[in-house]
Design a protein around this motif. Sequence first.
Motif, PDB file in Angstrom:
ATOM      1  N   GLY A 100       0.812  -1.214   0.000  1.00 21.04           N
ATOM      2  CA  GLY A 100       0.000   0.000   0.000  1.00 21.04           C
ATOM      3  C   GLY A 100       0.842   1.259   0.000  1.00 21.04           C
ATOM      4  O   GLY A 100       0.531   2.235  -0.691  1.00 21.04           O
ATOM      5  N   LEU A 101       1.932   1.253   0.747  1.00 21.04           N
ATOM      6  CA  LEU A 101       2.826   2.412   0.783  1.00 21.04           C
ATOM      7  C   LEU A 101       3.484   2.628  -0.585  1.00 21.04           C
ATOM      8  O   LEU A 101       3.608   3.767  -1.058  1.00 21.04           O
ATOM      9  CB  LEU A 101       3.896   2.208   1.851  1.00 21.04           C
ATOM     10  CG  LEU A 101       3.416   2.271   3.303  1.00 21.04           C
ATOM     11  CD1 LEU A 101       4.535   1.890   4.261  1.00 21.04           C
ATOM     12  CD2 LEU A 101       2.887   3.665   3.638  1.00 21.04           C
ATOM     13  N   VAL A 103       2.249   1.712  -3.515  1.00 24.78           N
ATOM     14  CA  VAL A 103       1.211   2.196  -4.426  1.00 24.78           C
ATOM     15  C   VAL A 103       0.998   3.693  -4.247  1.00 24.78           C
ATOM     16  O   VAL A 103       0.890   4.444  -5.232  1.00 24.78           O
ATOM     17  CB  VAL A 103      -0.115   1.438  -4.191  1.00 24.78           C
ATOM     18  CG1 VAL A 103      -1.256   2.094  -4.972  1.00 24.78           C
ATOM     19  CG2 VAL A 103       0.029  -0.021  -4.611  1.00 24.78           C
ATOM     20  N   TYR A 104       0.958   4.147  -3.013  1.00 28.55           N
ATOM     21  CA  TYR A 104       0.714   5.563  -2.747  1.00 28.55           C
ATOM     22  C   TYR A 104       1.799   6.442  -3.363  1.00 28.55           C
ATOM     23  O   TYR A 104       1.503   7.375  -4.125  1.00 28.55           O
ATOM     24  CB  TYR A 104       0.636   5.806  -1.240  1.00 28.55           C
ATOM     25  CG  TYR A 104       0.487   7.271  -0.878  1.00 28.55           C
ATOM     26  CD1 TYR A 104      -0.757   7.900  -0.957  1.00 28.55           C
ATOM     27  CD2 TYR A 104       1.589   8.025  -0.483  1.00 28.55           C
ATOM     28  CE1 TYR A 104      -0.900   9.235  -0.652  1.00 28.55           C
ATOM     29  CE2 TYR A 104       1.460   9.361  -0.168  1.00 28.55           C
ATOM     30  CZ  TYR A 104       0.215   9.972  -0.261  1.00 28.55           C
ATOM     31  OH  TYR A 104       0.080  11.308   0.039  1.00 28.55           O
ATOM     32  N   PHE A 105       3.037   6.151  -3.042  1.00 30.07           N
ATOM     33  CA  PHE A 105       4.127   7.008  -3.524  1.00 30.07           C
ATOM     34  C   PHE A 105       4.350   6.856  -5.027  1.00 30.07           C
ATOM     35  O   PHE A 105       4.675   7.826  -5.715  1.00 30.07           O
ATOM     36  CB  PHE A 105       5.412   6.704  -2.754  1.00 30.07           C
ATOM     37  CG  PHE A 105       5.374   7.172  -1.332  1.00 30.07           C
ATOM     38  CD1 PHE A 105       5.416   8.528  -1.037  1.00 30.07           C
ATOM     39  CD2 PHE A 105       5.273   6.270  -0.285  1.00 30.07           C
ATOM     40  CE1 PHE A 105       5.375   8.980   0.289  1.00 30.07           C
ATOM     41  CE2 PHE A 105       5.225   6.701   1.027  1.00 30.07           C
ATOM     42  CZ  PHE A 105       5.272   8.067   1.317  1.00 30.07           C
ATOM     43  N   CYS A 107       2.042   6.092  -7.359  1.00 30.86           N
ATOM     44  CA  CYS A 107       0.963   6.754  -8.093  1.00 30.86           C
ATOM     45  C   CYS A 107       1.099   8.271  -8.048  1.00 30.86           C
ATOM     46  O   CYS A 107       0.821   8.956  -9.042  1.00 30.86           O
ATOM     47  CB  CYS A 107      -0.398   6.333  -7.536  1.00 30.86           C
ATOM     48  SG  CYS A 107      -0.830   4.630  -7.922  1.00 30.86           S
ATOM     49  N   ARG A 108       1.537   8.799  -6.943  1.00 29.18           N
ATOM     50  CA  ARG A 108       1.730  10.245  -6.838  1.00 29.18           C
ATOM     51  C   ARG A 108       2.802  10.731  -7.819  1.00 29.18           C
ATOM     52  O   ARG A 108       2.729  11.854  -8.322  1.00 29.18           O
ATOM     53  CB  ARG A 108       2.120  10.624  -5.404  1.00 29.18           C
ATOM     54  CG  ARG A 108       1.023  10.396  -4.372  1.00 29.18           C
ATOM     55  CD  ARG A 108      -0.157  11.336  -4.586  1.00 29.18           C
ATOM     56  NE  ARG A 108       0.217  12.718  -4.410  1.00 29.18           N
ATOM     57  CZ  ARG A 108       0.160  13.372  -3.254  1.00 29.18           C
ATOM     58  NH1 ARG A 108      -0.248  12.740  -2.166  1.00 29.18           N
ATOM     59  NH2 ARG A 108       0.501  14.649  -3.178  1.00 29.18           N
ATOM     60  N   VAL A 114      -4.501   7.472  -6.739  1.00 30.17           N
ATOM     61  CA  VAL A 114      -4.184   6.349  -5.852  1.00 30.17           C
ATOM     62  C   VAL A 114      -5.392   5.445  -5.662  1.00 30.17           C
ATOM     63  O   VAL A 114      -5.284   4.210  -5.744  1.00 30.17           O
ATOM     64  CB  VAL A 114      -3.690   6.863  -4.481  1.00 30.17           C
ATOM     65  CG1 VAL A 114      -3.442   5.690  -3.530  1.00 30.17           C
ATOM     66  CG2 VAL A 114      -2.423   7.690  -4.642  1.00 30.17           C
ATOM     67  N   TRP A 115      -6.556   6.047  -5.434  1.00 30.37           N
ATOM     68  CA  TRP A 115      -7.762   5.247  -5.210  1.00 30.37           C
ATOM     69  C   TRP A 115      -8.080   4.389  -6.426  1.00 30.37           C
ATOM     70  O   TRP A 115      -8.510   3.232  -6.286  1.00 30.37           O
ATOM     71  CB  TRP A 115      -8.957   6.145  -4.891  1.00 30.37           C
ATOM     72  CG  TRP A 115      -8.967   6.718  -3.507  1.00 30.37           C
ATOM     73  CD1 TRP A 115      -8.890   8.035  -3.160  1.00 30.37           C
ATOM     74  CD2 TRP A 115      -9.068   6.007  -2.261  1.00 30.37           C
ATOM     75  NE1 TRP A 115      -8.928   8.190  -1.796  1.00 30.37           N
ATOM     76  CE2 TRP A 115      -9.039   6.965  -1.210  1.00 30.37           C
ATOM     77  CE3 TRP A 115      -9.172   4.663  -1.928  1.00 30.37           C
ATOM     78  CZ2 TRP A 115      -9.123   6.602   0.135  1.00 30.37           C
ATOM     79  CZ3 TRP A 115      -9.251   4.303  -0.580  1.00 30.37           C
ATOM     80  CH2 TRP A 115      -9.224   5.261   0.420  1.00 30.37           C
ATOM     81  N   LEU A 118      -5.763   1.395  -6.544  1.00 26.32           N
ATOM     82  CA  LEU A 118      -6.158   0.431  -5.518  1.00 26.32           C
ATOM     83  C   LEU A 118      -7.411  -0.335  -5.947  1.00 26.32           C
ATOM     84  O   LEU A 118      -7.530  -1.541  -5.690  1.00 26.32           O
ATOM     85  CB  LEU A 118      -6.411   1.147  -4.188  1.00 26.32           C
ATOM     86  CG  LEU A 118      -5.175   1.718  -3.482  1.00 26.32           C
ATOM     87  CD1 LEU A 118      -5.593   2.565  -2.284  1.00 26.32           C
ATOM     88  CD2 LEU A 118      -4.232   0.600  -3.043  1.00 26.32           C
ATOM     89  N   GLY A 203     -12.202   4.276  -5.237  1.00 22.24           N
ATOM     90  CA  GLY A 203     -11.817   3.914  -3.886  1.00 22.24           C
ATOM     91  C   GLY A 203     -12.744   2.904  -3.246  1.00 22.24           C
ATOM     92  O   GLY A 203     -12.352   2.194  -2.315  1.00 22.24           O
TER      93      GLY A 203
END
Length: 283
Positions: A100-101, A103-105, A107-108, A114-115, A118, A203
């Motif tokens: 998850g971490l 994916v967040y960074f 995608c940014r 991000v949603w 996911l 999301g």
Amino acid sequence: MAALNPIAFHLGPIEVHWYGLFIASAVIIAVTLAVREGKRRGVDPDDIYDMILWALPVAIIAARTYYVAFEWPYYSQHLGEIIRIWDGGIAIYGSLIGAGLVVYFFCRSRFIPVWLMLDIAAPTVIMAQGIGRWGNFMNQEAFGQITSLSFLQGLHLPHWLISQMLIDGAYRQPTFLYESTWDILGFIVLMTLRHRKDLFKQGEVFLSYVIWYSFGRFFIEGMRTDSLMLFNTIRVSQLLSVVLFVGAIAIIVYRRRLGSQVPMYLDGNPFTKKAKLAKNKER
């Protein structure tokens, strides 16, 4: 009948375990399905492949770290076994946190919501979890409390599966099978519903996955005898399941109140053109 051999075959001196084969197969299928759905939602396949190259090793390391941390009294005395991931001993919740971490960074940095990413990944992740549980089966782990042969026969399970549940002289509840079945059912539900028009906002496919998985995991975890414990009294996975279940519902309610500010899942990636322009500038 003897227990099934956890080693699938040998490549010279290298032992190839069924555990690893199940996980590898699950990842390949999950990535294939995610790439296919990503194309429909305006996410470049190369972005998904690049993300996996980062997310997969981080997820494995995080899963093992999570497990070792809660079993530290044992591993502190057996440091050489910390890296023996092929013998089992990884925690799904740990892998989800690590991935998850990433994916967040990721995608940014790639102009991808991000949603949305996911959402694309969620159904394939729960499918992969369902397949991966059969690695636990081959290793005779993630089992439940002592039960009877007649109970297992009453579930109409094949003889080879029942035989594998004979562990340390007693038949055990096949909790790996319960969770695998729950996961595959969740995969079918999410795959069936996520293309329904005006049903999911971005999301909510992912959050529905969290709700589904944590609900089932809470009850199945209560049947297991190998749970990671907190203060020797609280099952870690049950506690985390409650937090995730309540949290996911709360997030859905909050984001629904934002109304049109949250795009629908089927709207896809609104930054596709922006991302392409950025990539062209980098070149």
